[in-house]
Design an enzyme around this catalytic site. Structure first.
Site, PDB file in Angstrom:
ATOM      1  N   SER A   1     -43.059  -8.649 -34.388  1.00 19.42           N
ATOM      2  CA  SER A   1     -42.986  -9.491 -33.430  1.00 19.42           C
ATOM      3  C   SER A   1     -42.061 -10.665 -33.785  1.00 19.42           C
ATOM      4  CB  SER A   1     -44.444 -10.160 -33.184  1.00 19.42           C
ATOM      5  OG  SER A   1     -45.210  -9.117 -32.805  1.00 19.42           O
TER       6      SER A   1
ATOM      7  N   GLN B   1     -45.827  -6.103 -41.353  1.00 21.92           N
ATOM      8  CA  GLN B   1     -45.096  -5.349 -40.504  1.00 21.92           C
ATOM      9  C   GLN B   1     -44.228  -6.411 -39.529  1.00 21.92           C
ATOM     10  OE1 GLN B   1     -47.923  -4.347 -37.235  1.00 21.92           O
ATOM     11  NE2 GLN B   1     -46.640  -3.069 -36.286  1.00 21.92           N
TER      12      GLN B   1
ATOM     13  N   SER C   1     -48.827 -10.424 -40.028  1.00 22.05           N
ATOM     14  CA  SER C   1     -50.259 -10.448 -40.896  1.00 22.05           C
ATOM     15  C   SER C   1     -50.042 -10.132 -42.337  1.00 22.05           C
ATOM     16  CB  SER C   1     -51.090  -9.288 -40.213  1.00 22.05           C
ATOM     17  OG  SER C   1     -51.513  -9.769 -39.012  1.00 22.05           O
TER      18      SER C   1
ATOM     19  N   SER D   1     -51.698  -6.502 -26.494  1.00 26.40           N
ATOM     20  CA  SER D   1     -52.930  -7.467 -25.760  1.00 26.40           C
ATOM     21  C   SER D   1     -53.614  -6.371 -24.677  1.00 26.40           C
ATOM     22  CB  SER D   1     -52.241  -8.438 -24.876  1.00 26.40           C
ATOM     23  OG  SER D   1     -51.501  -7.754 -23.699  1.00 26.40           O
TER      24      SER D   1
ATOM     25  N   GLU E   1     -50.855   2.740 -35.866  1.00 25.63           N
ATOM     26  CA  GLU E   1     -51.493   1.343 -35.530  1.00 25.63           C
ATOM     27  C   GLU E   1     -52.710   1.740 -34.807  1.00 25.63           C
ATOM     28  OE1 GLU E   1     -49.310  -1.714 -33.861  1.00 25.63           O
ATOM     29  OE2 GLU E   1     -50.847  -3.162 -34.760  1.00 25.63           O
TER      30      GLU E   1
HETATM   31  C1  FAD Z   1     -54.160 -12.119 -35.533  1.00 26.16           C
HETATM   32  C2  FAD Z   1     -52.896 -11.545 -35.061  1.00 26.16           C
HETATM   33  C3  FAD Z   1     -51.952 -10.838 -36.064  1.00 26.16           C
HETATM   34  C4  FAD Z   1     -51.074 -10.457 -35.730  1.00 26.16           C
HETATM   35  N1  FAD Z   1     -49.968  -9.536 -36.568  1.00 26.16           N
HETATM   36  C5  FAD Z   1     -48.732  -9.058 -36.453  1.00 26.16           C
HETATM   37  C6  FAD Z   1     -48.238  -8.262 -37.419  1.00 26.16           C
HETATM   38  O1  FAD Z   1     -48.479  -8.185 -38.601  1.00 26.16           O
HETATM   39  N2  FAD Z   1     -46.731  -7.954 -37.229  1.00 26.16           N
HETATM   40  C7  FAD Z   1     -46.305  -8.114 -35.852  1.00 26.16           C
HETATM   41  O2  FAD Z   1     -45.100  -7.891 -35.899  1.00 26.16           O
HETATM   42  N3  FAD Z   1     -46.922  -8.973 -34.953  1.00 26.16           N
HETATM   43  C8  FAD Z   1     -48.295  -9.255 -35.174  1.00 26.16           C
HETATM   44  N4  FAD Z   1     -49.204 -10.140 -34.169  1.00 26.16           N
HETATM   45  C9  FAD Z   1     -48.391 -10.277 -33.050  1.00 26.16           C
HETATM   46  C10 FAD Z   1     -48.932  -9.393 -31.759  1.00 26.16           C
HETATM   47  O3  FAD Z   1     -48.439  -8.129 -31.986  1.00 26.16           O
HETATM   48  C11 FAD Z   1     -48.327 -10.381 -30.393  1.00 26.16           C
HETATM   49  O4  FAD Z   1     -48.912 -11.293 -30.509  1.00 26.16           O
HETATM   50  C12 FAD Z   1     -48.685  -9.363 -29.171  1.00 26.16           C
HETATM   51  O5  FAD Z   1     -47.952  -8.371 -29.050  1.00 26.16           O
HETATM   52  C13 FAD Z   1     -48.566 -10.255 -27.911  1.00 26.16           C
HETATM   53  O6  FAD Z   1     -47.341 -10.865 -27.959  1.00 26.16           O
HETATM   54  P1  FAD Z   1     -47.079 -12.355 -27.596  1.00 26.16           P
HETATM   55  O7  FAD Z   1     -47.814 -13.017 -28.585  1.00 26.16           O
HETATM   56  O8  FAD Z   1     -45.571 -12.586 -27.607  1.00 26.16           O
HETATM   57  O9  FAD Z   1     -47.576 -12.414 -26.042  1.00 26.16           O
HETATM   58  P2  FAD Z   1     -46.657 -12.303 -24.722  1.00 26.16           P
HETATM   59  O10 FAD Z   1     -46.147 -11.045 -25.009  1.00 26.16           O
HETATM   60  O11 FAD Z   1     -45.873 -13.471 -24.529  1.00 26.16           O
HETATM   61  O12 FAD Z   1     -47.920 -12.355 -23.884  1.00 26.16           O
HETATM   62  C14 FAD Z   1     -48.531 -13.571 -23.233  1.00 26.16           C
HETATM   63  C15 FAD Z   1     -49.479 -13.188 -22.321  1.00 26.16           C
HETATM   64  O13 FAD Z   1     -48.930 -12.368 -21.163  1.00 26.16           O
HETATM   65  C16 FAD Z   1     -49.440 -10.944 -21.032  1.00 26.16           C
HETATM   66  N5  FAD Z   1     -48.258 -10.065 -20.780  1.00 26.16           N
HETATM   67  C17 FAD Z   1     -46.979 -10.143 -21.609  1.00 26.16           C
HETATM   68  N6  FAD Z   1     -46.170  -8.896 -21.091  1.00 26.16           N
HETATM   69  C18 FAD Z   1     -46.998  -8.151 -19.905  1.00 26.16           C
HETATM   70  C19 FAD Z   1     -46.828  -7.300 -19.008  1.00 26.16           C
HETATM   71  N7  FAD Z   1     -45.850  -6.579 -19.169  1.00 26.16           N
HETATM   72  N8  FAD Z   1     -47.989  -6.840 -18.132  1.00 26.16           N
HETATM   73  C20 FAD Z   1     -49.068  -7.896 -18.273  1.00 26.16           C
HETATM   74  N9  FAD Z   1     -49.186  -8.714 -18.948  1.00 26.16           N
HETATM   75  C21 FAD Z   1     -48.367  -9.036 -19.833  1.00 26.16           C
HETATM   76  C22 FAD Z   1     -49.827 -10.590 -22.254  1.00 26.16           C
HETATM   77  O14 FAD Z   1     -51.048  -9.878 -21.975  1.00 26.16           O
HETATM   78  C23 FAD Z   1     -50.518 -12.003 -22.825  1.00 26.16           C
HETATM   79  O15 FAD Z   1     -51.744 -12.165 -22.088  1.00 26.16           O
HETATM   80  C24 FAD Z   1     -50.216 -10.477 -34.357  1.00 26.16           C
HETATM   81  C25 FAD Z   1     -50.920 -11.169 -33.485  1.00 26.16           C
HETATM   82  C26 FAD Z   1     -52.162 -11.847 -33.888  1.00 26.16           C
HETATM   83  C27 FAD Z   1     -53.090 -12.640 -32.815  1.00 26.16           C
END
Ligand code: FAD
Length: 794
Positions: free
Chosen positions: A516, A513, A548, A757, A631
């Site tokens: 991100s 997928q 992933s 998250s 999902e």
């Molecule tokens: C093990 C793992 C597998 C993954 N697999 C995939 C995959 O296969 N494909 C893919 O596309 N992505 C994947 N991801 C990515 C995942 O979808 C993102 O990490 C997730 O959506 C969070 O985005 P970010 O890491 O950019 O954090 P950010 O969006 O930067 O968030 C950082 C912090 O801010 C908080 N935050 C952000 N916006 C808000 C808001 N509006 N309100 C309150 N709090 C907020 C979050 O909760 C978090 O605590 C994976 C992530 C992990 C850890």
């Protein structure tokens, strides 16, 4: 009554609920609750007779004794509505306990004497079981019956001041405890009111000094009768608690929408949304467990006591939590005598400690789970019809004959989220998937034309149970099978589906997928990977991250920006891409748990034909939402919490003080985890059942991952705490339980982030389920190119 899987109240039960709710809206305003709170009425007597006239008091009393001849499910419906309005009436004592015991063990004469008056609302009954020493500690039964007269003192008798009859637990001669009926309006009975935190449901101390009695139920069988009656009552009470919690949450949400601070409704502040979302989650878990317990009520000899314990504990936790935070949401208003939140708070605490108190139910639940009853297997086994049992038998036989048993130990030893199978891991996973596919055991819910089996949700659950630990070999295919394939089913052409889907089912193709990006995770629509039109195709440039299985993937589902000059959600387009094509570069990422499950993916002038577009140009957000909704269910079905491991671990663990499962603190923690784990499972079964009827998994399903992720982290932390200083060790040889909890600890943070998250999921629940106002948006209505973007460097 249908089974738990797909449990639904019947139309008649819904009608009963509606008419009762209408009646109670007039007959039980909060002013009536206050009348009893302030002692101006002993109880809602007029309400009680109104309910009797509606047939509610005698709902489950047989018609021959003047009742409505309905069953326990109707009592649950009634209890929930009574709980919602905090009805100040003796429902617990009379309907849930006294009438049920008389029905169960009374002789014909006793039933004929007592039940018609109860059903007509003209008599109130109670159970007098508790004895205490002067310091308020519970003591064994000392009350005794000599020559047909009762002597002794009972404490905390529910509705003891207004009851006409009591069933009293006492001893007679050398026998074990027996039950005795006592008319409370006689010499030799002295009652004193007790002051409690919830005066809207009174309690009394009653002294018996030579009161006339008659035995009820088999002599010496008192504790067994009481245990069964308490289990039934616990289920009914759990519905009162759920009704109360739901109404408190409604009032908190209403207040959060209407109260303004800093120029906006307080419900638009995330801190308030998170409070509300968490309240909703507690309630959803409690409701799932209570529904499960209804179903178990039909079989009191089976798992009912554990199911009842779980329902009552979960409902106590939920009502306590919701009532407390309802006051918090109301601020100073919530602390005023004249506003309602404290009425819920008082009732929540009082009901939470009713029927023997939390500690009694925790012990029952954990003893039940350890004896093997009430576990997840029972959910389906009890439910199966003949065809499903046959399905299970053939699944079991096939797994026995075909699974890679030589890998079993390694799979079971592997920590959550990582398979330690050595260099041949990929081949082993593909081989198992192919074998399942060839024999018709892959992607069970899909149509057969796409390589599935057209199986029912129940069959999918059965298969999942029978596949056992080998299901973990299929984790690599989850993104493809659980998210990308359902999206292809909705958006790809017939030829594409015919070509691609069977290859996903057989494990020939791994999918990933590609959503991100470094600057777009939670804010997915902020992604910047560009898709530029080029003749009859597209050119892709940019970067994805945390993909992933990216390093193993053959195909990827990509969302890219095709228009930078419209609002951000409108400029996206979805494609599927060949991950081996020139222009795709994949770099695995080392994760904090030292595994490498995800990757970075770079696109350098990747060319793709327009035929690989999914949905219309600019319709990518819609495609992404479809994937994300799948999902939610795909994640939910496979979500481990680590609870079974913890139970096994504690079962074998010796602490300095003795066996861990005899330790009060451990029992209490285990019981809380058990309620959550079973609640998740029951919630998920409900979701699946609705899915089977054609309902797409909605925002409500966010609950599953939200609860499971935090649970896994907490369970790992608790197990490590039990290991003390040695808890910091890792490695399978030196470490307790093969290092599984340490592995879990280091993987759990990912669960709380991937697929949305915790904070985002709570926002979703608060806004889309509870109707809170959306966040303030700095990027609203701006063309994407005009949105200021800044991110920490990675
Ligand atoms: C093990 C793992 C597998 C993954 N697999 C995939 C995959 O296969 N494909 C893919 O596309 N992505 C994947 N991801 C990515 C995942 O979808 C993102 O990490 C997730 O959506 C969070 O985005 P970010 O890491 O950019 O954090 P950010 O969006 O930067 O968030 C950082 C912090 O801010 C908080 N935050 C952000 N916006 C808000 C808001 N509006 N309100 C309150 N709090 C907020 C979050 O909760 C978090 O605590 C994976 C992530 C992990 C850890």
């Amino acid at each position: 009554m249908s089974g738990f899987f797909g449990f639904e109240f019947s139309e008649e039960q819904d009608l009963l609920r509606e008419s009762l709710r209408r009646f109670l809206a007039d007959a039980c305003p909060s002013s009536l609750v206050r009348e009893t709170l302030e002692g101006r009425q002993a109880f809602g007597a007029a309400l009680w007779s109104g309910l009797a006239q509606m047939g509610c008091i005698g709902a489950a009393i047989p018609e021959q004794y003047g009742g409505s001849g309905l069953g326990p499910v109707e009592i649950c419906v009634i209890a929930e509505e009574l709980g919602r309005v905090l009805a100040p009436i003796p429902s617990l004592s009379t309907i849930y306990l006294f009438a049920e015991i008389v029905k169960a063990v009374g002789n014909d004469e006793q039933k004929a004497l007592l039940l018609p008056d109860i059903a007509r609302g003209q008599a109130i009954g109670t159970l007098a079981a508790i004895e205490m020493d002067p310091k308020g500690r519970k003591v064994p039964t000392a009350s005794e019956v000599r020559a047909g007269k009762l002597y002794g003192r009972k404490h905390l008798v529910p509705d003891g001041m207004i009851a006409d009859h009591a069933i009293v637990v006492a001893r007679e001669g050398e026998r074990d405890e027996s039950l005795f009926l006592v008319d409370l309006h006689q010499d030799g009975v002295v009652r004193r009111p007790l002051s409690t935190i919830d005066p809207t449901r009174g309690h009394a101390r009653i002294e018996f000094d030579g009161a006339a009695t008659s035995p009820i139920g088999a002599a010496g069988n008192g504790s067994a009768i009481i245990s069964e009656a308490m289990a039934r009552a616990a289920v009914f009470v759990s519905f009162e608690q759920i009704g109360g919690a739901e109404q408190a949450l409604v009032s908190a949400c209403d207040y959060a929408r209407q109260r303004f601070a800093f120029g906006r409704p307080i419900g638009s502040f995330q801190a308030v949304k998170i409070l509300l979302a968490d309240m909703h989650v507690s309630l959803a878990i409690a409701r799932a467990n209570a529904l499960r317990a209804i179903w178990a009520l039909a079989d009191m000899a089976g798992e009912a006591e554990w199911a009842a314990a779980r329902a009552h504990l979960s409902a106590s936790a939920a009502f306590g939590h919701v009532a407390a935070d309802t006051i918090q949401v109301h601020g100073g208003t919530g602390f005023m005598w004249d506003s309602d939140p404290h009425l819920f708070y008082r009732r929540a605490e009082a009901l939470g400690q009713s029927l023997g108190g939390t500690r009694r139910w925790e012990r029952i639940l954990i003893e039940g789970r350890r004896s093997g009853a009430g576990g997840s297997e029972a959910v389906s086994v009890n439910e199966e019809n003949a065809a499903e049992s046959e399905f299970r038998a053939s699944a079991r036989a096939w797994v026995a004959a075909n699974a890679p048993w030589h890998l079993r130990e390694a799979i079971e030893r592997s920590p959550v989220g990582a398979l330690d199978l050595g260099p041949d891991a990929l081949a082993a996973q593909k081989a198992w998937q192919q074998r399942k596919h060839d024999a018709g055991w892959a992607c069970l819910g899909w149509p057969t034309t796409y390589g599935g089996r057209g199986a029912t949700p129940m069959e999918r659950i059965i298969w999942h149970q029978e596949e056992g630990c080998f299901a973990r070999l299929s984790n690599l295919f989850h993104n493809g099978q659980g998210m990308c394939a359902p999206t292809l089913m909705d958006f790809a052409s017939d030829e594409q589906k015919a070509e691609l889907l069977p290859r996903i089912s057989s494990g020939q193709d791994v999918w990933c997928q590609l959503f991100s990006e470094p600057a777009a995770g939670s804010d997915l629509a902020g992604l910047r990977t560009r898709a530029d039109r080029d003749g009859d195709g597209w050119v892709i440039n940019g970067q994805k991250i945390w993909t992933s299985g990216g390093q193993y993937a053959d195909w990827g589902l990509l969302i890219a920006r095709s228009d930078f000059d419209v609002a951000k959600h409108k400029g996206l387009t979805a494609f599927f891409i060949d991950m081996r094509a020139p222009g795709v570069e994949v770099r695995p990422i080392r994760q904090m748990n030292d595994h490498s499950g995800f990757a970075e993916v770079f696109f350098h002038d990747l060319r793709i034909p327009d035929t690989q577009r999914l949905g219309g140009i600019g319709d990518g957000w819609n495609v992404a939402l479809t994937t994300l909704s799948h999902e939610r269910l795909a994640i939910g079905l496979e979500m481990p919490t680590g609870f079974d491991d913890l139970l096994d671990y504690c079962g074998a663990l010796e602490l300095e003080t003795g066996s861990a499962v005899a330790d009060r603190h451990v029992i209490s923690r285990l019981a809380r985890f058990e309620c959550q784990a079973a609640g998740l499972e029951n919630f998920m079964l409900g979701s699946l059942s609705r899915f089977a009827k054609g309902e797409l998994p909605g925002p409500e399903n966010s609950i599953i991952k939200l609860v499971a992720g935090k649970m896994m982290q907490d369970i790992a932390g608790f197990a490590i705490e039990l290991q003390g200083e040695a808890g910091i060790l890792t490695g399978t040889d030196e470490c307790a339980f093969g290092g599984r909890f340490q592995g879990m600890l280091l993987r759990a943070p990912a669960t709380r982030i991937e697929g949305g998250s915790d904070q985002i999921l709570r926002n979703i629940l608060a806004e889309h389920v509870l109707g809170m106002p959306p966040d303030m948006r700095a990027d609203k209505n701006l063309p994407f190119s005009a949105i200021p973007a800044q991110s920490p460097s990675r």
